[in-house]
Design a protein around this motif. Structure first.
Motif, PDB file in Angstrom:
ATOM      1  N   VAL A  22      15.226   2.380 -31.595  1.00 46.79           N
ATOM      2  CA  VAL A  22      15.529   0.992 -31.242  1.00 46.79           C
ATOM      3  C   VAL A  22      17.023   0.767 -31.445  1.00 46.79           C
ATOM      4  O   VAL A  22      17.549   0.983 -32.523  1.00 46.79           O
ATOM      5  CB  VAL A  22      14.715   0.012 -32.110  1.00 46.79           C
ATOM      6  CG1 VAL A  22      15.052  -1.430 -31.741  1.00 46.79           C
ATOM      7  CG2 VAL A  22      13.221   0.262 -31.931  1.00 46.79           C
ATOM      8  N   LEU A  23      17.723   0.338 -30.409  1.00 48.01           N
ATOM      9  CA  LEU A  23      19.183   0.280 -30.468  1.00 48.01           C
ATOM     10  C   LEU A  23      19.696  -0.863 -31.330  1.00 48.01           C
ATOM     11  O   LEU A  23      20.731  -0.753 -31.963  1.00 48.01           O
ATOM     12  CB  LEU A  23      19.742   0.151 -29.043  1.00 48.01           C
ATOM     13  CG  LEU A  23      19.417   1.313 -28.092  1.00 48.01           C
ATOM     14  CD1 LEU A  23      20.061   1.068 -26.737  1.00 48.01           C
ATOM     15  CD2 LEU A  23      19.903   2.635 -28.666  1.00 48.01           C
ATOM     16  N   ASP A  24      18.994  -1.993 -31.380  1.00 47.34           N
ATOM     17  CA  ASP A  24      19.494  -3.204 -32.019  1.00 47.34           C
ATOM     18  C   ASP A  24      18.425  -3.722 -32.973  1.00 47.34           C
ATOM     19  O   ASP A  24      17.431  -4.313 -32.538  1.00 47.34           O
ATOM     20  CB  ASP A  24      19.800  -4.235 -30.925  1.00 47.34           C
ATOM     21  CG  ASP A  24      20.319  -5.538 -31.488  1.00 47.34           C
ATOM     22  OD1 ASP A  24      20.802  -5.545 -32.632  1.00 47.34           O
ATOM     23  OD2 ASP A  24      20.235  -6.555 -30.770  1.00 47.34           O
ATOM     24  N   GLU A  25      18.634  -3.508 -34.279  1.00 42.66           N
ATOM     25  CA  GLU A  25      17.556  -3.849 -35.212  1.00 42.66           C
ATOM     26  C   GLU A  25      18.089  -4.005 -36.635  1.00 42.66           C
ATOM     27  O   GLU A  25      19.037  -3.339 -37.046  1.00 42.66           O
ATOM     28  CB  GLU A  25      16.475  -2.760 -35.207  1.00 42.66           C
ATOM     29  CG  GLU A  25      15.324  -3.038 -36.175  1.00 42.66           C
ATOM     30  CD  GLU A  25      14.261  -1.960 -36.125  1.00 42.66           C
ATOM     31  OE1 GLU A  25      13.078  -2.308 -36.009  1.00 42.66           O
ATOM     32  OE2 GLU A  25      14.613  -0.766 -36.214  1.00 42.66           O
ATOM     33  N   ASP A  26      17.458  -4.900 -37.402  1.00 37.35           N
ATOM     34  CA  ASP A  26      17.632  -4.987 -38.846  1.00 37.35           C
ATOM     35  C   ASP A  26      16.337  -4.539 -39.508  1.00 37.35           C
ATOM     36  O   ASP A  26      15.244  -4.912 -39.051  1.00 37.35           O
ATOM     37  CB  ASP A  26      17.940  -6.422 -39.288  1.00 37.35           C
ATOM     38  CG  ASP A  26      19.368  -6.849 -38.970  1.00 37.35           C
ATOM     39  OD1 ASP A  26      20.148  -5.990 -38.517  1.00 37.35           O
ATOM     40  OD2 ASP A  26      19.681  -8.037 -39.173  1.00 37.35           O
ATOM     41  N   VAL A  27      16.470  -3.751 -40.560  1.00 36.69           N
ATOM     42  CA  VAL A  27      15.318  -3.359 -41.365  1.00 36.69           C
ATOM     43  C   VAL A  27      15.520  -3.955 -42.759  1.00 36.69           C
ATOM     44  O   VAL A  27      16.569  -3.751 -43.379  1.00 36.69           O
ATOM     45  CB  VAL A  27      15.192  -1.823 -41.456  1.00 36.69           C
ATOM     46  CG1 VAL A  27      14.012  -1.433 -42.351  1.00 36.69           C
ATOM     47  CG2 VAL A  27      15.024  -1.224 -40.067  1.00 36.69           C
ATOM     48  N   ILE A  28      14.538  -4.707 -43.243  1.00 33.10           N
ATOM     49  CA  ILE A  28      14.674  -5.423 -44.510  1.00 33.10           C
ATOM     50  C   ILE A  28      13.480  -5.118 -45.400  1.00 33.10           C
ATOM     51  O   ILE A  28      12.325  -5.173 -44.960  1.00 33.10           O
ATOM     52  CB  ILE A  28      14.787  -6.944 -44.285  1.00 33.10           C
ATOM     53  CG1 ILE A  28      15.989  -7.249 -43.386  1.00 33.10           C
ATOM     54  CG2 ILE A  28      14.909  -7.693 -45.607  1.00 33.10           C
ATOM     55  CD1 ILE A  28      16.123  -8.710 -43.015  1.00 33.10           C
ATOM     56  N   ALA A  29      13.770  -4.790 -46.654  1.00 34.50           N
ATOM     57  CA  ALA A  29      12.706  -4.512 -47.623  1.00 34.50           C
ATOM     58  C   ALA A  29      13.152  -4.997 -48.995  1.00 34.50           C
ATOM     59  O   ALA A  29      14.351  -5.177 -49.254  1.00 34.50           O
ATOM     60  CB  ALA A  29      12.379  -3.023 -47.664  1.00 34.50           C
ATOM     61  N   SER A  30      12.190  -5.194 -49.886  1.00 33.45           N
ATOM     62  CA  SER A  30      12.512  -5.688 -51.229  1.00 33.45           C
ATOM     63  C   SER A  30      11.804  -4.861 -52.285  1.00 33.45           C
ATOM     64  O   SER A  30      10.790  -4.199 -52.014  1.00 33.45           O
ATOM     65  CB  SER A  30      12.111  -7.162 -51.371  1.00 33.45           C
ATOM     66  OG  SER A  30      10.697  -7.288 -51.338  1.00 33.45           O
ATOM     67  N   PHE A  31      12.357  -4.904 -53.488  1.00 35.41           N
ATOM     68  CA  PHE A  31      11.729  -4.251 -54.642  1.00 35.41           C
ATOM     69  C   PHE A  31      11.873  -5.194 -55.832  1.00 35.41           C
ATOM     70  O   PHE A  31      12.981  -5.655 -56.135  1.00 35.41           O
ATOM     71  CB  PHE A  31      12.396  -2.913 -54.955  1.00 35.41           C
ATOM     72  CG  PHE A  31      11.720  -2.150 -56.061  1.00 35.41           C
ATOM     73  CD1 PHE A  31      10.624  -1.346 -55.784  1.00 35.41           C
ATOM     74  CD2 PHE A  31      12.157  -2.254 -57.369  1.00 35.41           C
ATOM     75  CE1 PHE A  31       9.988  -0.641 -56.794  1.00 35.41           C
ATOM     76  CE2 PHE A  31      11.529  -1.558 -58.381  1.00 35.41           C
ATOM     77  CZ  PHE A  31      10.435  -0.741 -58.095  1.00 35.41           C
ATOM     78  N   THR A  32      10.751  -5.507 -56.473  1.00 35.45           N
ATOM     79  CA  THR A  32      10.737  -6.467 -57.579  1.00 35.45           C
ATOM     80  C   THR A  32      10.322  -5.767 -58.864  1.00 35.45           C
ATOM     81  O   THR A  32       9.390  -4.959 -58.867  1.00 35.45           O
ATOM     82  CB  THR A  32       9.751  -7.620 -57.288  1.00 35.45           C
ATOM     83  OG1 THR A  32      10.092  -8.228 -56.052  1.00 35.45           O
ATOM     84  CG2 THR A  32       9.794  -8.659 -58.397  1.00 35.45           C
ATOM     85  N   ASP A  33      11.025  -6.085 -59.955  1.00 33.38           N
ATOM     86  CA  ASP A  33      10.643  -5.518 -61.245  1.00 33.38           C
ATOM     87  C   ASP A  33      11.223  -6.352 -62.379  1.00 33.38           C
ATOM     88  O   ASP A  33      12.417  -6.664 -62.378  1.00 33.38           O
ATOM     89  CB  ASP A  33      11.141  -4.063 -61.363  1.00 33.38           C
ATOM     90  CG  ASP A  33      10.732  -3.435 -62.679  1.00 33.38           C
ATOM     91  OD1 ASP A  33       9.520  -3.349 -62.927  1.00 33.38           O
ATOM     92  OD2 ASP A  33      11.625  -3.059 -63.460  1.00 33.38           O
ATOM     93  N   ASP A  34      10.373  -6.697 -63.325  1.00 35.78           N
ATOM     94  CA  ASP A  34      10.773  -7.341 -64.575  1.00 35.78           C
ATOM     95  C   ASP A  34      11.721  -8.524 -64.354  1.00 35.78           C
ATOM     96  O   ASP A  34      12.787  -8.613 -64.948  1.00 35.78           O
ATOM     97  CB  ASP A  34      11.423  -6.322 -65.510  1.00 35.78           C
ATOM     98  CG  ASP A  34      11.565  -6.857 -66.933  1.00 35.78           C
ATOM     99  OD1 ASP A  34      10.735  -7.682 -67.330  1.00 35.78           O
ATOM    100  OD2 ASP A  34      12.509  -6.446 -67.629  1.00 35.78           O
ATOM    101  N   GLY A  35      11.290  -9.431 -63.482  1.00 34.83           N
ATOM    102  CA  GLY A  35      12.055 -10.652 -63.306  1.00 34.83           C
ATOM    103  C   GLY A  35      13.251 -10.554 -62.387  1.00 34.83           C
ATOM    104  O   GLY A  35      14.013 -11.507 -62.252  1.00 34.83           O
ATOM    105  N   LYS A  36      13.451  -9.397 -61.746  1.00 34.71           N
ATOM    106  CA  LYS A  36      14.548  -9.216 -60.804  1.00 34.71           C
ATOM    107  C   LYS A  36      14.001  -8.726 -59.463  1.00 34.71           C
ATOM    108  O   LYS A  36      13.013  -7.993 -59.422  1.00 34.71           O
ATOM    109  CB  LYS A  36      15.567  -8.198 -61.330  1.00 34.71           C
ATOM    110  CG  LYS A  36      16.322  -8.624 -62.574  1.00 34.71           C
ATOM    111  CD  LYS A  36      17.354  -9.693 -62.275  1.00 34.71           C
ATOM    112  CE  LYS A  36      18.185 -10.031 -63.501  1.00 34.71           C
ATOM    113  NZ  LYS A  36      19.168 -11.103 -63.227  1.00 34.71           N
TER     114      LYS A  36
END
Length: 616
Positions: A253-267
């Motif tokens: 895919v030529l034009d894209e944002d990939v977004i992910a998160s990681f949560t741990d101990d209040g952050k």
């Protein structure tokens, strides 16, 4: 707890089941949080119910709420638009607030014959050459670092030709990442050629650079310049190797944002990969206090694309949430045509999302002083023991004595998978005489958590509750300590570390019996090191006390020296050797000493000298 909790809950339960925006105020009337909801009653009433399920950030916000107001909208999409506008207008302290601090970046070529390549955020009038601007600092930084390595340009602080032959070449020379002009053996002509090749690489890209380098290599070979041809060949191979690494993040895919998160101990860390032309051209990390909720994820996306003028055609996320359709509609209106917001489950897209999430975990681990490897071991420990949260703060205990004498204990602390030696503690067993490891361990844990209840600061030292307690011992020690924790109303996971016949940790024991630890797993090494460390610390304290008391007992054999004077002498002179070398005046001036006792000590250590003097 908020004294107005019942009043606020009663008001929240009277809200309609309609979409809208809610606005939280503190006692001064200041807006401290703005949110949206598909059903106002359901969402707002959650804040003022049980606080046990709320993250610390949410509890802090709720404690400061004095009142709230709300605005009903016709749809969730309208609520999102209104929420975005109000957050920009009021910037509430408990909302995720992002700043558009993405400036332009430049490639800098310093002036002079021996020019250097670097990346900078601002142009200066310093005579250097600047290439740019580029909108991606990530791209510029990565490209300059790769160019310096491939074309073996120096990145140290040495100046040329002033620093020729003033020191040995650094590690980069030995790992073939620098040609080491500091040796004085590199020709200026060759250096300038490499610098020019690096600039061609940065300006034209890897494929164009390979073509130019190949032509230069062939020309050198025809001119029988075989050493130069070999150097260029090595650069071509390095450029190709870098290109292979880049394929890992190539995207169909030529034009894209990939977004992910990681949560741990209040952050929480949100990681964004930005693709253009099928290549990763930028990446960003954002770390916040976490409310650990779906609204937090949506709130970040709303804030992120509010400060970004360009919205890509495709956005891949690592999780679903209730407001995803309204967000996609808002993004489409902002872009001017349809934006596809997806949560891929398989294929290349799912792999990119997974890689993005791993990088979020890495960024959060580094922020908290750990590495992904260390976090991996802690994750393994969490899964093996069935813990509810990652054991970032671990306390481990061991008992040491010799046939019931000098009964002591040691407590060590591991924070983020590494020893925190400033938090180590020593205990002298005071409750009884003789050898009883179970009673000793129970006494130590009891004293430790007595200090917890006394401590005013609950963030460090004895005031901080550990995420996990590990005892050097089996089910007997665990049973003895468990009774103490229950009596003191302390809820901390408790396990014992059991050794094999080679004194290595073979298993962990708890209420449910032993859990075997495979010797091939990183967890085995981690727990073995921890058990060795707590044993070393405890037995070291035991040996120190035995040695000190042996010296003290030798002093109490002197007339006029009891336990108190012996202890005072050792504290003042530090060692028996220092006491034996002290003159009479020094002994008399020592704390708790009299002239008679000082003379007795002096004669004890100088009896041979006095007998020889008398013989004369």
């Amino acid at each position: 707890m908020n004294p107005k909790m019942q009043e606020l809950r009663k008001k929240a339960m009277a809200l309609p089941l309609l979409p809208g925006v809610y606005i939280m105020h503190d006692k001064s009337g200041e807006i401290i949080y703005i949110g949206k909801a598909k059903a106002l009653k359901n969402r707002v009433s959650q804040y003022f119910g049980s606080q046990n399920n709320h993250a610390e950030k949410v509890r802090r916000m709720v404690d400061n709420v004095d009142d709230f107001e709300y605005i009903i909208t016709d749809s969730e999409f309208e609520a999102l638009i209104l929420e975005c506008s109000l957050i920009k207008q009021h910037t509430p302290k408990y909302n995720i607030l992002l700043k558009d601090d993405k400036g332009y970046s430049y490639i800098r070529v310093s002036s002079g014959d021996w020019g250097r390549l670097s990346y900078v955020l601002q142009k200066k009038d310093d005579g250097a050459q600047y290439i740019g601007p580029y909108k991606s600092s990530y791209y510029v930084k990565s490209a300059v670092e790769e160019a310096n390595k491939i074309f073996m340009l120096p990145t140290c602080n040495r100046r040329f030709p002033q620093d020729f032959r003033k020191g040995r070449p650094c590690l980069n020379y030995h790992i073939k990442q620098c040609m080491a002009p500091c040796t004085g053996r590199v020709k200026l002509k060759d250096y300038k050629e490499s610098l020019a090749q690096a600039l061609d690489f940065l300006k034209g890209g890897s494929s164009n650079s390979i073509k130019q380098l190949t032509a230069q290599m062939e020309e050198a070979a025809e001119n029988l310049e075989f050493e130069r041809a070999a150097r260029i060949r090595d650069k071509i191979n390095a450029v190709k190797k870098m290109g292979e690494k880049q394929k890992v993040v190539a995207n169909k895919v030529l034009d894209e944002d990939v977004i992910a998160s990681f949560t741990d101990d209040g952050k929480v860390c949100f990681q964004v990969f930005r693709f253009e032309g099928g290549r990763l051209f930028d990446r960003e990390s954002f770390i916040f206090d976490s409310g650990d909720s779906e609204s937090e994820y949506e709130e970040f996306l709303l804030g992120y694309y509010t400060i970004r003028n360009d919205v890509p055609k495709n956005i891949a996320l690592d999780r679903e949430f209730d407001g995803i359709e309204a967000l996609a509609q808002w993004l489409s209106e902002k872009r001017g045509n349809k934006v596809n917001v997806t949560v891929p489950q398989r294929g290349e897209q799912a792999q990119l999302v997974s890689m993005c999430r791993s990088n979020a975990a890495e960024a959060l681990a580094q922020k908290k002083g750990a590495t992904v490897r260390e976090y991996g071991v802690l994750e393994e420990l969490k899964e093996t023991l069935g813990l509810e949260k990652l054991p970032e703060y671990i306390e481990s205990y061991d008992i040491s004595n010799l046939a019931g004498t000098e009964n002591v204990a040691g407590m060590i602390v591991y924070k983020n998978g590494k020893p925190l030696k400033s938090a180590y503690k020593k205990f002298k067993i005071k409750g009884f005489e003789g050898q009883d490891d179970y009673a000793s361990m129970a006494e130590v844990i009891s004293r430790r958590f007595d200090e917890y209840y006394k401590a005013e600061d609950k963030t460090e030292g004895f005031g901080k509750l550990p995420d996990l307690i590990l005892l050097d011992g089996g089910k007997g020690q665990v049973a003895a300590v468990k009774q103490v924790l229950e009596r003191m109303n302390i809820s901390v996971p408790l396990f014992g570390m059991v050794k094999d016949d080679k004194h290595r940790t073979r298993a962990v024991t708890g209420d449910g019996g032993e859990i075997a630890i495979s010797s091939k797993r990183a967890l085995f090494t981690f727990l073995s090191k921890m058990q060795d460390e707590v044993h070393r610390f405890a037995i070291g304290y035991h040996h120190a006390r035995r040695s000190k008391n042996t010296f003290k007992s030798s002093l109490t054999n002197i007339d006029g020296v009891g336990e108190v004077r012996a202890k005072s002498l050792l504290k003042y002179f530090r060692t028996i050797d220092n006491i034996s070398k002290a003159d009479l005046t020094e002994l008399e001036n020592a704390p708790k000493m009299t002239k008679d006792s000082a003379l007795a000590v002096y004669r004890y250590f100088h009896a041979e000298d006095e007998s020889q003097t008398g013989a004369l």
